[in-house]
Design a protein around this motif. Structure first.
Motif, short mmCIF file in Angstrom:
data_model
loop_
_atom_site.label_atom_id
_atom_site.label_comp_id
_atom_site.label_asym_id
_atom_site.label_seq_id
_atom_site.Cartn_x
_atom_site.Cartn_y
_atom_site.Cartn_z
N SER A 1 -39.00 19.04 7.86
CA SER A 1 -39.20 19.08 6.42
C SER A 1 -38.22 18.12 5.76
CB SER A 1 -38.98 20.49 5.86
OG SER A 1 -40.00 21.36 6.29
N LEU A 2 -38.65 17.51 4.67
CA LEU A 2 -37.84 16.51 3.99
C LEU A 2 -37.51 16.98 2.59
CD1 LEU A 2 -40.02 13.48 5.10
CD2 LEU A 2 -37.87 14.22 6.15
N GLU A 3 -36.29 16.68 2.15
CA GLU A 3 -35.84 17.09 0.83
C GLU A 3 -35.00 15.98 0.22
OE1 GLU A 3 -33.32 20.69 -1.37
OE2 GLU A 3 -33.34 20.50 0.82
N SER A 4 -35.24 15.69 -1.06
CA SER A 4 -34.44 14.71 -1.79
C SER A 4 -33.39 15.43 -2.61
CB SER A 4 -35.32 13.87 -2.70
OG SER A 4 -36.21 13.08 -1.97
N VAL A 5 -32.14 15.04 -2.42
CA VAL A 5 -31.03 15.54 -3.24
C VAL A 5 -30.39 14.31 -3.86
CG1 VAL A 5 -28.87 16.82 -3.29
CG2 VAL A 5 -30.68 17.51 -1.71
N GLY A 6 -30.65 14.13 -5.15
CA GLY A 6 -30.24 12.87 -5.77
C GLY A 6 -31.06 11.73 -5.19
N ASP A 7 -30.38 10.73 -4.68
CA ASP A 7 -31.05 9.59 -4.06
C ASP A 7 -31.01 9.66 -2.54
OD1 ASP A 7 -31.62 8.45 -6.52
OD2 ASP A 7 -29.70 7.40 -6.63
N ILE A 8 -30.61 10.81 -1.98
CA ILE A 8 -30.48 10.96 -0.54
C ILE A 8 -31.62 11.83 -0.01
CG2 ILE A 8 -28.99 11.70 1.36
CD1 ILE A 8 -27.92 9.34 -0.22
N VAL A 9 -32.16 11.47 1.15
CA VAL A 9 -33.20 12.25 1.80
C VAL A 9 -32.60 13.00 2.99
CG1 VAL A 9 -35.42 12.19 2.99
CG2 VAL A 9 -34.98 10.59 1.11
N TYR A 10 -32.78 14.32 3.00
CA TYR A 10 -32.28 15.15 4.09
C TYR A 10 -33.46 15.73 4.87
CZ TYR A 10 -27.68 15.02 1.90
OH TYR A 10 -26.49 14.60 1.37
N GLY A 11 -33.21 16.04 6.14
CA GLY A 11 -34.24 16.63 6.98
C GLY A 11 -33.83 18.00 7.49
N THR A 12 -34.81 18.89 7.61
CA THR A 12 -34.58 20.21 8.19
C THR A 12 -35.61 20.43 9.29
OG1 THR A 12 -33.78 21.11 6.09
CG2 THR A 12 -34.50 22.69 7.76
N ILE A 13 -35.16 20.76 10.48
CA ILE A 13 -36.07 20.98 11.60
C ILE A 13 -36.77 22.33 11.44
CG2 ILE A 13 -36.28 21.18 14.11
CD1 ILE A 13 -33.75 19.48 14.35
N ASP A 14 -38.07 22.29 11.16
CA ASP A 14 -38.84 23.53 11.02
C ASP A 14 -39.30 24.08 12.35
OD1 ASP A 14 -38.55 23.45 8.32
OD2 ASP A 14 -40.57 22.74 7.88
N TRP A 15 -39.62 23.18 13.28
CA TRP A 15 -40.12 23.62 14.58
C TRP A 15 -39.87 22.51 15.60
CZ3 TRP A 15 -43.59 22.05 18.32
CH2 TRP A 15 -43.96 23.02 19.27
N SER A 16 -39.57 22.92 16.82
CA SER A 16 -39.36 21.96 17.91
C SER A 16 -39.76 22.62 19.22
CB SER A 16 -37.90 21.51 17.97
OG SER A 16 -37.72 20.52 18.96
N GLY A 17 -40.51 21.90 20.04
CA GLY A 17 -40.93 22.48 21.31
C GLY A 17 -41.84 21.56 22.10
N VAL A 18 -42.22 22.01 23.28
CA VAL A 18 -43.12 21.26 24.17
C VAL A 18 -44.56 21.52 23.74
CG1 VAL A 18 -43.92 20.95 26.53
CG2 VAL A 18 -41.49 21.34 26.08
N VAL A 19 -45.34 20.46 23.58
CA VAL A 19 -46.73 20.61 23.12
C VAL A 19 -47.75 20.20 24.18
CG1 VAL A 19 -46.23 20.41 20.67
CG2 VAL A 19 -46.57 18.33 22.02
N ALA A 20 -47.30 19.57 25.27
CA ALA A 20 -48.25 19.16 26.32
C ALA A 20 -47.48 18.70 27.54
CB ALA A 20 -49.16 18.03 25.82
N THR A 21 -48.21 18.59 28.64
CA THR A 21 -47.71 17.99 29.88
C THR A 21 -48.68 16.90 30.28
OG1 THR A 21 -46.74 20.10 30.57
CG2 THR A 21 -47.01 18.39 32.25
N ILE A 22 -48.17 15.67 30.47
CA ILE A 22 -49.03 14.53 30.79
C ILE A 22 -48.47 13.79 32.00
CG2 ILE A 22 -49.80 14.24 28.40
CD1 ILE A 22 -47.75 12.01 28.08
N PRO A 23 -49.28 12.95 32.67
CA PRO A 23 -48.78 12.18 33.81
C PRO A 23 -47.62 11.27 33.41
CG PRO A 23 -51.18 12.14 33.76
CD PRO A 23 -50.74 12.77 32.47
N VAL A 24 -46.72 11.05 34.35
CA VAL A 24 -45.55 10.21 34.09
C VAL A 24 -45.94 8.81 33.66
CG1 VAL A 24 -43.56 9.10 35.20
CG2 VAL A 24 -44.04 11.52 35.62
N ALA A 25 -47.07 8.32 34.18
CA ALA A 25 -47.50 6.95 33.88
C ALA A 25 -48.15 6.81 32.50
CB ALA A 25 -48.48 6.47 34.94
N SER A 26 -48.19 7.89 31.73
CA SER A 26 -48.85 7.85 30.43
C SER A 26 -47.89 7.40 29.33
CB SER A 26 -49.41 9.23 30.07
OG SER A 26 -50.39 9.64 31.02
N THR A 27 -48.45 6.72 28.34
CA THR A 27 -47.67 6.27 27.19
C THR A 27 -48.51 6.40 25.93
OG1 THR A 27 -46.39 4.42 26.28
CG2 THR A 27 -48.38 3.87 27.50
#
Length: 341
Positions: free
Chosen positions: A307-333
């Motif tokens: 999530s992003l928030e502006s305080v004055g002229d500065i932009v701050y970030g807050t991590i709402d969620w973080s985790g593994v969403v998939a498993t793919i082959p090593v050769a994938s990009t």
């Protein structure tokens, strides 16, 4: 602002729901009433109805020479918010793997590429699942000499952007009405001066930053020795992930890159940094990157919603969620990361 205070709460809420969420911090400081409305469950309910974003990722398996589309979905197996990448049966081919991509509504436009002249356009309708050939531009040019973007639902291609002595050609495509390519008038080009920026992903590892001035892109700054791996725009703010600088946002007033932080913590990623991709997602910044190799020649794909928030002229970030969403082959990009409405 005084006229806003005279309006009923439901009208003010309908105004606030259309304001970028990152501005709510500044709005809360105006009055107790606005602070109460910003924090109200009703505002968040209205925002959930307003935003209907979908993220599409395009993945390439180098060993099998195959392509695969994914979309980010909330998992229905748990009561808490969990996310996963789900494979999609959408058309895929080598021709769109290196194209410049823009999105208008539910359609993805692939413009040019290393295997295709820039004048060749392909359109993927994510609702019907059909990939079609679009109308060609009036002037053909190479992929490396043009900037592509969307302003007010119109697609703009600016060719010969970075040469001081070269003639610049700006073509515009209106997907909602004419559905044809036309040369942009001088008035239109001048109207873009405050809206258009461009970045140069040069092989010299210098991330040049350009601003449209006087009908021509002019270099305004560069970050030597550390070119961006990926860029995206969220709520009119440009974000980029740099190999050594990490996740940063561009301060247009200072004409400089600034690290995105939450409290005193710099937002860093753990894993492979060479294939970070990101896009906006329901007003947030969604970042994807591959983790380290695991058993079976596979690797995890991590996602972080910020999530992003502006305080004055500065932009701050807050991590709402973080985790593994998939498993793919090593050769994938990952080749493309796009937000579709």
């Amino acid at each position: 602002m005084s006229s806003l205070f005279s309006l009923p709460d439901d009208v003010v809420l309908n105004c606030l729901v259309r304001v970028p969420e990152r501005c709510y911090g500044n709005i809360s400081c105006v009055s107790k009433r606005l602070r109460s409305l910003v924090l109200s469950p009703e505002l968040h309910r209205l925002r959930s109805l307003l935003y209907k974003d979908s993220i599409y990722l395009y993945c390439f398996n180098k060993e099998r020479v195959s392509f695969q589309w994914f979309t980010l979905c909330r998992s229905e197996e748990t009561t808490t918010d969990q996310y996963q990448l789900v494979p999609l049966a959408l058309p895929s081919c080598k021709m769109i793997s290196s194209s410049s991509t823009v999105v208008v509504g539910s359609k993805i436009y692939f413009i040019g590429g290393y295997f295709t002249p820039l004048s060749v356009i392909r359109i993927l309708d994510t609702r019907s699942g059909k990939l079609t050939r679009g109308p060609s531009m009036n002037v053909a040019c190479t992929h490396e000499t043009a900037a592509v973007g969307v302003v007010d639902r119109n697609i703009y291609v600016i060719r010969r952007c970075f040469g001081e002595d070269e003639n610049q050609v700006v073509e515009v495509f209106d997907p909602d009405h004419s559905q044809t390519w036309e040369f942009a008038s001088e008035e239109i080009v001048q109207s873009l001066e405050k809206k258009v920026h461009a970045m140069d992903f040069g092989v010299d590892r210098i991330g040049g930053f350009y601003k449209l001035r006087e009908g021509r892109l002019r270099k305004t700054m560069e970050r030597k020795g550390d070119r961006p791996i990926c860029v995206c725009v969220v709520e009119s703010v440009l974000f980029a992930y740099f190999r050594t600088g990490g996740l940063m946002w561009f301060d247009t007033k200072l004409n400089a890159w600034t690290r995105l932080v939450t409290s005193d913590e710099v937002l860093t990623l753990e894993g492979e940094f060479c294939n970070v991709v990101m896009s906006k997602y329901d007003g947030k910044l969604a970042v994807f990157w591959p983790g380290y190799e695991i058993i079976g020649y596979m690797k995890e794909v991590w996602c972080r919603l910020i999530s992003l928030e502006s305080v004055g002229d500065i932009v701050y970030g807050t991590i709402d969620w973080s985790g593994v969403v998939a498993t793919i082959p090593v050769a994938s990009t990952f080749l493309h990361c796009l937000t579709v409405s």
